[in-house]
Scaffold this motif. Structure first.
Motif, PDB file in Angstrom:
ATOM      1  N   GLN A 147       0.672  -1.283  -0.100  1.00  0.00           N
ATOM      2  CA  GLN A 147      -0.010  -0.148   0.125  1.00  0.00           C
ATOM      3  C   GLN A 147       0.545   0.887   0.134  1.00  0.00           C
ATOM      4  OE1 GLN A 147      -2.555  -0.422   2.548  1.00  0.00           O
ATOM      5  NE2 GLN A 147      -2.973  -2.588   2.852  1.00  0.00           N
ATOM      6  N   VAL A 148       1.933   1.388   0.702  1.00  0.00           N
ATOM      7  CA  VAL A 148       3.334   2.189   0.969  1.00  0.00           C
ATOM      8  C   VAL A 148       3.509   2.094  -0.504  1.00  0.00           C
ATOM      9  CG1 VAL A 148       5.123   2.985   1.750  1.00  0.00           C
ATOM     10  CG2 VAL A 148       3.637   1.810   2.975  1.00  0.00           C
ATOM     11  N   PHE A 149       4.091   1.476  -1.486  1.00  0.00           N
ATOM     12  CA  PHE A 149       4.233   1.603  -2.886  1.00  0.00           C
ATOM     13  C   PHE A 149       3.066   2.052  -3.953  1.00  0.00           C
ATOM     14  CE2 PHE A 149       7.533  -0.876  -1.912  1.00  0.00           C
ATOM     15  CZ  PHE A 149       9.031  -0.076  -2.815  1.00  0.00           C
ATOM     16  N   THR A 150       2.079   1.456  -3.567  1.00  0.00           N
ATOM     17  CA  THR A 150       0.648   2.303  -4.304  1.00  0.00           C
ATOM     18  C   THR A 150       0.910   4.065  -4.526  1.00  0.00           C
ATOM     19  OG1 THR A 150      -0.478   0.081  -3.740  1.00  0.00           O
ATOM     20  CG2 THR A 150      -1.492   2.016  -4.605  1.00  0.00           C
ATOM     21  N   ILE A 151       0.370   4.571  -3.205  1.00  0.00           N
ATOM     22  CA  ILE A 151       0.589   5.634  -2.852  1.00  0.00           C
ATOM     23  C   ILE A 151       2.081   6.260  -4.108  1.00  0.00           C
ATOM     24  CG2 ILE A 151       0.993   7.639  -1.000  1.00  0.00           C
ATOM     25  CD1 ILE A 151      -0.336   5.854   0.927  1.00  0.00           C
ATOM     26  N   MET A 152       2.862   5.966  -3.174  1.00  0.00           N
ATOM     27  CA  MET A 152       4.126   6.249  -4.087  1.00  0.00           C
ATOM     28  C   MET A 152       3.994   6.605  -5.187  1.00  0.00           C
ATOM     29  SD  MET A 152       7.106   6.365  -2.061  1.00  0.00           S
ATOM     30  CE  MET A 152       7.916   6.000  -0.710  1.00  0.00           C
ATOM     31  N   ILE A 153       2.911   4.966  -6.153  1.00  0.00           N
ATOM     32  CA  ILE A 153       3.208   5.171  -7.591  1.00  0.00           C
ATOM     33  C   ILE A 153       1.930   6.638  -7.999  1.00  0.00           C
ATOM     34  CG2 ILE A 153       2.273   3.798  -9.655  1.00  0.00           C
ATOM     35  CD1 ILE A 153       3.311   1.846  -8.161  1.00  0.00           C
ATOM     36  N   LEU A 154       1.097   6.196  -7.013  1.00  0.00           N
ATOM     37  CA  LEU A 154      -0.129   7.171  -7.164  1.00  0.00           C
ATOM     38  C   LEU A 154       0.455   8.724  -7.532  1.00  0.00           C
ATOM     39  CD1 LEU A 154      -2.804   6.867  -4.945  1.00  0.00           C
ATOM     40  CD2 LEU A 154      -2.786   6.152  -7.615  1.00  0.00           C
ATOM     41  N   THR A 155       1.110   9.048  -6.358  1.00  0.00           N
ATOM     42  CA  THR A 155       2.298  10.519  -6.674  1.00  0.00           C
ATOM     43  C   THR A 155       3.006  10.783  -8.028  1.00  0.00           C
ATOM     44  OG1 THR A 155       2.335   9.786  -4.595  1.00  0.00           O
ATOM     45  CG2 THR A 155       3.514  11.650  -5.086  1.00  0.00           C
ATOM     46  N   VAL A 156       3.872   9.680  -8.012  1.00  0.00           N
ATOM     47  CA  VAL A 156       4.546   9.381  -9.018  1.00  0.00           C
ATOM     48  C   VAL A 156       3.947   9.584 -10.551  1.00  0.00           C
ATOM     49  CG1 VAL A 156       6.140   8.612 -10.858  1.00  0.00           C
ATOM     50  CG2 VAL A 156       6.731   8.410  -7.901  1.00  0.00           C
ATOM     51  N   ALA A 157       2.667   9.046 -10.793  1.00  0.00           N
ATOM     52  CA  ALA A 157       1.225   9.227 -11.920  1.00  0.00           C
ATOM     53  C   ALA A 157       1.255  10.146 -12.181  1.00  0.00           C
ATOM     54  CB  ALA A 157       0.620   7.992 -11.683  1.00  0.00           C
ATOM     55  N   ALA A 158       0.710  11.142 -11.206  1.00  0.00           N
ATOM     56  CA  ALA A 158       0.312  12.266 -11.120  1.00  0.00           C
ATOM     57  C   ALA A 158       1.399  13.614 -11.347  1.00  0.00           C
ATOM     58  CB  ALA A 158      -0.193  12.705  -9.162  1.00  0.00           C
ATOM     59  N   ALA A 159       2.078  13.209 -10.818  1.00  0.00           N
ATOM     60  CA  ALA A 159       3.742  14.280 -11.350  1.00  0.00           C
ATOM     61  C   ALA A 159       3.544  13.468 -12.805  1.00  0.00           C
ATOM     62  CB  ALA A 159       4.768  13.919 -10.650  1.00  0.00           C
ATOM     63  N   GLU A 160       3.659  12.622 -13.405  1.00  0.00           N
ATOM     64  CA  GLU A 160       4.327  12.274 -14.497  1.00  0.00           C
ATOM     65  C   GLU A 160       3.371  12.792 -15.980  1.00  0.00           C
ATOM     66  OE1 GLU A 160       2.741   8.893 -15.669  1.00  0.00           O
ATOM     67  OE2 GLU A 160       2.946   9.871 -17.729  1.00  0.00           O
ATOM     68  N   SER A 161       2.457  12.870 -15.225  1.00  0.00           N
ATOM     69  CA  SER A 161       0.544  12.901 -16.213  1.00  0.00           C
ATOM     70  C   SER A 161       0.918  14.336 -16.240  1.00  0.00           C
ATOM     71  CB  SER A 161      -0.372  12.597 -15.684  1.00  0.00           C
ATOM     72  OG  SER A 161      -0.748  12.527 -14.553  1.00  0.00           O
ATOM     73  N   ALA A 162       1.107  15.124 -15.048  1.00  0.00           N
ATOM     74  CA  ALA A 162       1.045  16.968 -15.202  1.00  0.00           C
ATOM     75  C   ALA A 162       2.187  16.795 -16.411  1.00  0.00           C
ATOM     76  CB  ALA A 162       1.871  17.026 -14.133  1.00  0.00           C
ATOM     77  N   ILE A 163       3.947  16.607 -15.741  1.00  0.00           N
ATOM     78  CA  ILE A 163       5.296  16.982 -16.647  1.00  0.00           C
ATOM     79  C   ILE A 163       4.991  16.010 -17.713  1.00  0.00           C
ATOM     80  CG2 ILE A 163       7.234  16.474 -16.811  1.00  0.00           C
ATOM     81  CD1 ILE A 163       7.727  15.327 -14.145  1.00  0.00           C
ATOM     82  N   GLY A 164       3.626  15.119 -18.427  1.00  0.00           N
ATOM     83  CA  GLY A 164       3.652  14.603 -19.720  1.00  0.00           C
ATOM     84  C   GLY A 164       2.795  15.980 -20.367  1.00  0.00           C
ATOM     85  N   LEU A 165       1.731  16.408 -19.861  1.00  0.00           N
ATOM     86  CA  LEU A 165       0.804  16.360 -20.351  1.00  0.00           C
ATOM     87  C   LEU A 165       1.415  18.103 -20.927  1.00  0.00           C
ATOM     88  CD1 LEU A 165      -2.553  16.653 -18.147  1.00  0.00           C
ATOM     89  CD2 LEU A 165      -2.257  16.299 -20.738  1.00  0.00           C
ATOM     90  N   ALA A 166       2.507  18.903 -19.979  1.00  0.00           N
ATOM     91  CA  ALA A 166       2.944  19.993 -20.192  1.00  0.00           C
ATOM     92  C   ALA A 166       3.635  20.016 -21.628  1.00  0.00           C
ATOM     93  CB  ALA A 166       3.661  20.443 -19.379  1.00  0.00           C
ATOM     94  N   ILE A 167       4.469  19.324 -21.695  1.00  0.00           N
ATOM     95  CA  ILE A 167       5.711  18.532 -22.941  1.00  0.00           C
ATOM     96  C   ILE A 167       4.490  18.916 -23.941  1.00  0.00           C
ATOM     97  CG2 ILE A 167       6.676  16.843 -23.879  1.00  0.00           C
ATOM     98  CD1 ILE A 167       7.788  15.996 -20.896  1.00  0.00           C
ATOM     99  N   LEU A 168       3.420  17.883 -23.555  1.00  0.00           N
ATOM    100  CA  LEU A 168       2.565  18.118 -25.130  1.00  0.00           C
ATOM    101  C   LEU A 168       2.187  19.198 -24.661  1.00  0.00           C
ATOM    102  CD1 LEU A 168      -0.178  14.811 -24.611  1.00  0.00           C
ATOM    103  CD2 LEU A 168      -0.836  16.520 -26.440  1.00  0.00           C
TER     104      LEU A 168
END
Lengths: 99, 618
Positions: free
Chosen positions: A58-79
Motif C-alpha cells: 500500500q505504501v508503494f501504491t501511494i508512491m506510485i499514485l504520486t509519481v503518476a500524478a507528477a508524470e501526467s502533469a509533466i507529460g501534459l506540459a510537454i504535450l
C-alpha cells in the motif's frame, strides 16, 4: 477471489500496453494508457498487499499514485509545449529522429 | 699486393664516379687507365708468384657471416686459375680503358663511363678472387649490374634501355640457379668455401651441378638463355669488348672450372654440359653466318666460342677450357676493338652491307681484324690454334660423345666462313657506303691503334707462350694425322668457300646472294633458301618463341590473373571492399530499427523486456 483480482489487474496492464502499441494517432491516448498501466500495477500491489498481509504494497501504491500524478502533469506540459510548436499532437508526426 | 689488385680498380671507380666533375674528362681517362694498368702489373706479379712459383695464396680479410652453422670469411684465394683469370681480366680491361679514352672522345659522360668500366673490372676481380661461393656471388651479381649500367650507357636510347633490361633479367634467371645451388651446397655440406668443399670429396651432387650449370648458362649465354648477348650490342663498342671478350661471359665458364671438383662427381651434369656447349657452338656459328650487323657477327662468334669452352669442360678438361678462355679473350677483344675502329671510321655505320672497300683507307685496322679472325679460325701458329684444335682433338678422344665433336668441327667451318665473310664484306668487296662517308674514312687515333697493336701481339703469341704453363697437365690424345687435320681442313674449306662465294657474288655469279637485292623483288624471295636465311638471320627464332610463348604469356598472366583476378578481384572482394559492404549493410539494417515512431520503440522495449523476464537472455 485472489486470482480473479490478479487476472483483472494483469488484463488491465495488457490493455494499457496494447493501447500504447496499437495506438497510432493520438498522444493523449498514449498518456491515458500509461496511466492505465500505472493503475493496473497499483491494483496488483494492493491485491498482493492484501493477500500476503503486508503494508509495504500500500505504501508503494501511494508512491506510485504520486509519481503518476507528477508524470501526467509533466507529460501534459510537454504535450502542450509540443502542440504549441507543431500545431498537432499526432504520433505519426513525431518521427524527426530516425536512425 | 694481393689486396691491392682489388683495391686499385675500386679506387679508380669511386674517384672517377664521385669526383668526375672535379677531375674532368681527361683526368678521369688518365686516372682510370693508369689504375687498371697498375692492377695489370700487380696481377702479372701475382701470376708469377702463384702460378710460376706455384705457391697458392689465401688471405682471410674478415669474418663476414658468423653464425653457428655458417661461418664465411671475406677471403681471397689466389691459385693458378685465379691468376690466369686476373691477367686476362685486368689486361684486356686496361686496354679497353685506354681504347675508350680515344673511342669515346666527345661523349659528354666520359667520367661516368670510365667509372662503370672500372667498377666492372673491380667486381669481376672480386668474382675470380673469392674463396667461397657467397663472395663469388657478389661479383656475379655485380658484373650483371655493371653490364646493365654499361649497355644502357646511352640512356636516352630506348633500344639500349630495353637491351639492358633484357640482359639483367635473362641473367637473373641464371642467378637464381646459382643461388639455389648455393643453398643446396650449404644444406648438404654445411660449407661454402671452395677449399673446405673440395677437400671432403662431395658426392650426390647431381642437382647442385645442374643448378650451377644453369647459372653458367645465363651468364655465359648458352643455348636457351643466350638471347641477351646479341642485344647487348646496343652498348658502346668498348663495352662489348669488355663484356664479350674478357669479363662477363667468361664468368660462367669460370664458375664451371671453379666447381670442377663438384662436376667430377656428377656424370649426368657433365654430359648435359657437353651437349649444351656443343649445341651452343653450332647454333651460334650458324646464326653468325647470316648476320649483317658487324658487331652481331662477333657477338654470335663469342657465343659460339663460349660453347667450345663449356663443351670441353664437360669432358673434364678444365685447363683446356681456361686456356681457350684466355686466348679467346685476346683475339675477341682485338676483333671487337677493331670493329669499333671500323665503325668509328665509317661514321658510326654498323651494317656490313653498307661498307666495303675499306682495305685501302684503313689498312691497319684491316690487318688487325685479319689477325683476329685468323686466330679465331684456328689458323696454325696463331693463338686460337693452340686451344681450339686441342679442344676438338680432346673431344674426338671421348668416343662416346662423338656428336659433340662433329658439331664442334662443323662450327669451326662456319666460324671460318663468317670471319672471312666479315672481312670480305667490310674490306675487300666493292664499296656500298655513301660517298661522303667513304671520303671521311680515316685511321683512328694513337691510343686506339696502340691498344689494337698490343692485342694483336697477344692474339699471335699468347697461345704459344702460355701453353706450357696452362695445359702442361693435358696429355694430347693419340690420333691419326687425317683426324688431326679435320678441324683445320674444315676451317680452310669454310674460309675459302666464303671467299669464293662472296667474290663470285660480287662479280655477278650467284647474283641472288648479293644482299643489296633483298626484298620482294629478290629472285629467291619466298623460296626455301630465303626461308632458311630468314630462320638463321633471326637466330633460329629464339626471340620470337620466347617472346610469344613465355614472356607474353607471363605478362598476360601477370595482368589478367594475378593483378585483375586475384589482386583487384578476389582479394579485394574478400578483403576491404567486401567487408566494408557487409558491415555497412548490417549497420544500416540495425539503425533502420530506430524508425522514429514511438509505438515501435514501445513494442521493441516490450518484446525485449518479455524475453528478459522469461529468461531468454540473448
Amino acid at each position: 477471489m485472489y486470482y480473479e483480482y490478479l487476472t483483472v489487474g494483469i488484463i488491465l496492464f495488457i490493455l494499457g500496453i496494447l493501447g500504447i502499441v496499437l495506438n497510432r494517432s493520438n498522444l493523449i491516448i498514449m498518456l491515458m494508457s500509461i496511466e492505465l498501466m500505472l493503475l493496473a500495477i497499483s491494483v496488483l500491489f494492493l491485491i498482493n498487499s492484501m493477500a500476503i498481509d503486508n503494508l509495504m504494497g500500500q505504501v508503494f501504491t501511494i508512491m506510485i499514485l504520486t509519481v503518476a500524478a507528477a508524470e501526467s502533469a509533466i507529460g501534459l506540459a510537454i504535450l502542450v509545449a509540443y502542440y504549441r510548436i507543431r500545431g498537432t499532437i499526432a504520433i505519426r508526426s513525431l518521427n524527426l529522429l530516425r536512425g | 699486393m694481393y689486396v691491392l689488385v682489388l683495391f686499385v680498380p675500386l679506387l679508380s671507380a669511386i674517384v672517377s664516379g664521385l669526383f668526375g666533375r672535379k677531375i674532368g674528362t681527361r683526368g678521369s681517362g688518365i686516372l682510370t687507365s693508369s689504375c687498371i694498368v697498375i692492377s695489370t702489373i700487380i696481377s702479372g706479379c701475382i701470376f708469377y708468384e702463384t702460378t710460376i712459383n706455384s705457391s697458392i695464396t689465401y688471405i682471410k680479410l674478415w669474418r663476414w657471416f658468423d653464425s653457428e652453422l655458417l661461418t664465411t670469411y671475406f677471403g681471397l684465394q689466389f691459385d693458378s686459375l685465379t691468376a690466369t683469370m686476373l691477367i686476362v681480366i685486368t689486361g684486356v680491361s686496361a686496354l679497353v680503358h685506354i681504347y675508350s679514352t680515344g673511342y669515346m672522345a666527345g661523349d659528354p659522360h666520359i667520367p661516368r663511363f670510365m667509372s662503370y668500366l672500372s667498377l666492372f673490372t673491380f667486381l669481376m676481380i672480386v668474382l675470380v678472387t673469392s674463396d667461397n661461393f657467397v663472395q663469388l656471388f657478389i661479383g656475379w651479381e655485380g658484373v650483371g649490374l655493371c653490364s646493365y649500367l654499361l649497355i644502357n650507357f646511352w640512356l636516352t636510347r630506348i633500344k639500349a634501355n630495353k637491351a639492358a633490361i633484357k640482359a639483367m633479367l635473362v641473367n637473373r634467371v641464371g642467378d637464381l640457379g646459382l643461388v639455389l645451388a648455393m643453398l643446396m651446397i650449404l644444406k648438404q655440406f654445411g660449407a661454402l668455401e671452395f677449399s673446405t668443399l673440395y677437400s671432403i670429396a662431395p658426392s650426390g651432387v647431381e642437382v647442385i651441378c645442374l643448378l650451377l650449370f644453369l647459372g653458367a648458362v645465363g651468364k655465359s649465354a648458352q643455348l636457351g638463355l643466350h638471347t641477351w648477348l646479341p642485344d647487348a650490342m646496343e652498348g658502346p663498342t668498348p663495352v662489348s669488348a669488355l663484356i664479350h671478350a674478357a669479363t662477363m661471359v667468361t664468368a660462367g665458364v669460370f664458375l664451371i672450372i671453379r666447381s670442377g671438383p663438384l662436376f667430377e662427381n656428377s656424370p649426368l651434369a657433365l654430359t648435359v654440359v657437353t651437349i649444351v656447349g656443343a649445341l651452343t657452338a653450332f647454333f651460334a656459328a650458324t646464326v653468325g653466318v647470316v648476320q649483317n650487323d658487324l658487331k652481331k657477327v662477333i657477338a654470335y662468334s663469342t657465343c659460339s666460342q663460349l660453347g667450345y669452352m663449356i663443351m670441353i669442360c664437360g669432358v673434364s678438361n678444365y685447363s683446356t677450357s681456361l686456356f681457350h678462355l684466355m686466348n679467346h679473350a685476346f683475339f675477341k677483344a682485338l676483333l671487337f676493338l677493331s670493329a669499333g675502329s671500323v665503325i668509328h671510321a665509317v661514321s658510326d655505320e654498323q651494317d656490313m652491307r653498307k661498307m666495303g672497300g675499306l682495305i685501302k683507307s684503313i689498312p691497319l685496322t684491316y690487318t688487325m681484324i685479319l689477325i683476329g679472325s685468323l686466330s679465331l679460325m684456328g689458323f696454325p701458329y696463331l693463338t686460337g690454334f693452340y686451344s681450339k684444335d686441342l679442344i676438338l682433338e680432346l673431344m674426338y678422344d671421348k668416343y662416346y660423345i662423338a656428336f659433340a665433336y662433329w658439331l664442334g668441327s662443323f662450327s669451326a667451318l662456319l666460324t671460318a666462313f663468317y670471319s672471312i665473310r666479315l672481312i670480305y664484306l667490310t674490306f675487300v668487296t666493292n664499296t656500298n657506303s655513301k660517298k661522303e662517308a667513304l671520303f671521311a674514312v680515316h685511321e683512328s687515333k694513337g691510343n686506339i691503334t696502340f691498344t689494337l697493336l698490343l692485342l694483336a701481339f697477344g692474339s699471335i703469341f699468347v697461345g704459344y707462350l702460355a701453353k706450357e704453363i696452362t695445359i702442361s697437365n693435358i696429355i694430347p690424345p693419340v690420333i691419326s694425322n687425317s683426324t688431326k687435320g679435320i678441324p683445320l681442313l674444315f676451317s680452310m674449306f669454310g674460309a675459302i668457300s666464303a671467299f669464293i662465294i662472296y667474290s663470285m657474288s660480287s662479280a655477278g655469279f650467284f647474283y641472288f646472294w648479293s644482299s643489296s637485292r633483298a626484298g620482294p623483288n629478290h629472285p629467291l624471295y619466298g623460296s626455301p633458301i630465303h626461308g632458311v636465311y630468314t630462320f638463321l638471320n633471326s637466330a633460329w627464332q629464339f626471340n620470337y618463341i620466347i617472346n610469344h610463348y613465355i614472356v607474353s604469356n607471363i605478362f598476360k598472366f601477370g595482368h589478367l590473373i594475378t593483378y585483375r583476378i586475384i589482386d583487384r578481384g578476389l582479394l579485394e572482394v574478400i578483403g576491404p571492399r567486401g567487408v566494408s559492404r557487409i558491415l555497412i549493410n548490417i549497420t544500416q539494417n540495425v539503425s533502420n530499427l530506430q524508425s522514429g515512431l514511438v509505438f515501435n520503440y514501445v513494442l521493441i522495449m516490450l518484446v525485449f523486456t518479455t524475453l528478459f523476464i522469461s529468461g531468454l537472455y540473448l
